[in-house]
Design an enzyme around this catalytic site. Structure first.
Site, PDB file in Angstrom:
ATOM      1  N   HIS A   9      23.929   9.284  42.760  1.00  0.00           N
ATOM      2  CA  HIS A   9      24.093  10.719  42.525  1.00  0.00           C
ATOM      3  C   HIS A   9      22.699  11.314  42.314  1.00  0.00           C
ATOM      4  O   HIS A   9      21.882  10.757  41.543  1.00  0.00           O
ATOM      5  CB  HIS A   9      24.923  10.977  41.268  1.00  0.00           C
ATOM      6  N   HIS A 171       1.196  -6.100  33.710  1.00  0.00           N
ATOM      7  CA  HIS A 171       2.016  -4.900  33.937  1.00  0.00           C
ATOM      8  C   HIS A 171       3.045  -5.236  35.007  1.00  0.00           C
ATOM      9  O   HIS A 171       3.248  -6.400  35.366  1.00  0.00           O
ATOM     10  CB  HIS A 171       1.139  -3.721  34.360  1.00  0.00           C
TER      11      HIS A 171
END
Length: 327
Positions: A9, A171
């Site tokens: 959506h 990271h």
């Protein structure tokens, strides 16, 4: 290669696809399909069919959708019925799920196999702080994730699976893409500065992927470990350096590295930036020259799927920019 449709959506699918590309690199045969407020179910179905038509492999398709029972799921499910022997649908879309799907495509040729494999990663990606908010059963569960001490390497020695210079250290690109392709049992940040910073050490330890131990050690300690690593026999080590100067000091001290992956070097005052992710001072350029003289090779890539850049060309460009800047 298994093809992937990300459906949601609104623009969630577009955004998470972009995030996945930032971490794992651009991917072939991946399409995002979005249901916007002015669209009906038939409009979405057409977009799904158009996305599938772009794939080189339309037999093996994995659909990652945002919400079980929502319109994107329902439209995918309608198409799925005629292909359920090959296609697969996973609902509850999140970024760890997508990254794991990308990594799984490197070794798995079936949408069914990938769908089953990524479920645990998608669930493990949902965490909370403070940890006291975790359900009791979740706190007790991780024992099975401990790495196997015998995984890879010669008895009594480290197997250095990757050594990387990256100013961001541990990271997303390292914890997902590089960890998946090198399969370390330990990630070691080698830095005097970080070793003195309790907060950064804690954040690095918390960022380690499941089943991998993360450590922060001073450079001299890493040199000692490299010279007498019998306590880590069979371990697969991924080393992270914040600067090329730290890497040079470690290698000159005896850490046996023959190649350095160059991921990112942050820009700061006095540096030039010849490409998007690497910035150099004169000291940096001179340091890479010393590393080259020691026989170290350079692998310039953010993620494993990127093509390798030519380090000498990058250094030449940086030197030219510094010379021009200093005139």
């Amino acid at each position: 290669m298994v093809s992937i449709v990300i459906a949601s959506h609104g623009k969630l699918a577009d955004g998470i696809k972009q995030s996945g590309s930032m971490i794992f690199g651009e991917q072939e045969d991946v399409q995002s399909v979005t249901l916007m407020p002015d669209m009906g179910p038939d409009d979405l179905k057409k977009k799904l069919l158009d996305a599938i038509a772009t794939f080189s492999n339309q037999d093996e398709v994995l659909f990652l959708v945002d919400l079980w029972g929502g319109t994107p799921f329902n439209q995918v499910n309608g198409l799925f019925e005629e292909h359920k022997d090959k296609w697969a649908i996973v609902a509850g879309l999140n970024l760890p799920m997508l990254i794991e799907a990308y990594a799984s495509r490197l070794s798995m040729d079936s949408a069914h196999e990938i769908a089953a494999h990524i479920l645990e990663t998608a669930k493990d990606g949902v965490k909370v702080r403070p940890e006291s908010l975790e359900p009791e059963e979740s706190k007790a569960a991780p024992a099975a994730a401990a790495p196997k001490e015998e995984n890879g390497g010669q008895p009594g020695t480290f197997n250095y699976v990757l050594a990387r210079i990256d100013s961001r250290l541990l990271h997303g690109q390292v914890a997902t893409a590089w960890t998946k392709t090198t399969n370390p049992t330990r990630i070691i940040v080698v830095s005097d500065a970080v070793a003195k910073d309790d907060l950064r050490k804690k954040l690095i330890q918390q960022a380690a992927p499941a089943g991998v131990h993360a450590h922060v050690v001073p450079i001299d300690q890493m040199i000692k470990i490299a010279k007498d690593d019998k306590h880590f026999g069979g371990q697969r080590a991924l080393l992270l350096f914040e600067t090329p100067e730290d890497a040079l000091r470690a290698i000159e001290g005896g850490v046996p590295l023959k190649e350095l992956n160059i991921g990112s070097m942050a820009h700061s005052e006095g540096k030039v930036q010849p490409n998007k992710v690497l910035a150099f001072s004169q000291e940096d350029i001179d340091t890479f020259g010393k590393l080259k003289d020691l026989g170290v090779e350079f692998d310039v890539r953010k993620v494993p799927t990127d093509g390798k850049d030519n380090m000498q060309s990058i250094l030449n460009k940086a030197q030219a920019e510094l010379d021009k800047k200093n005139k």
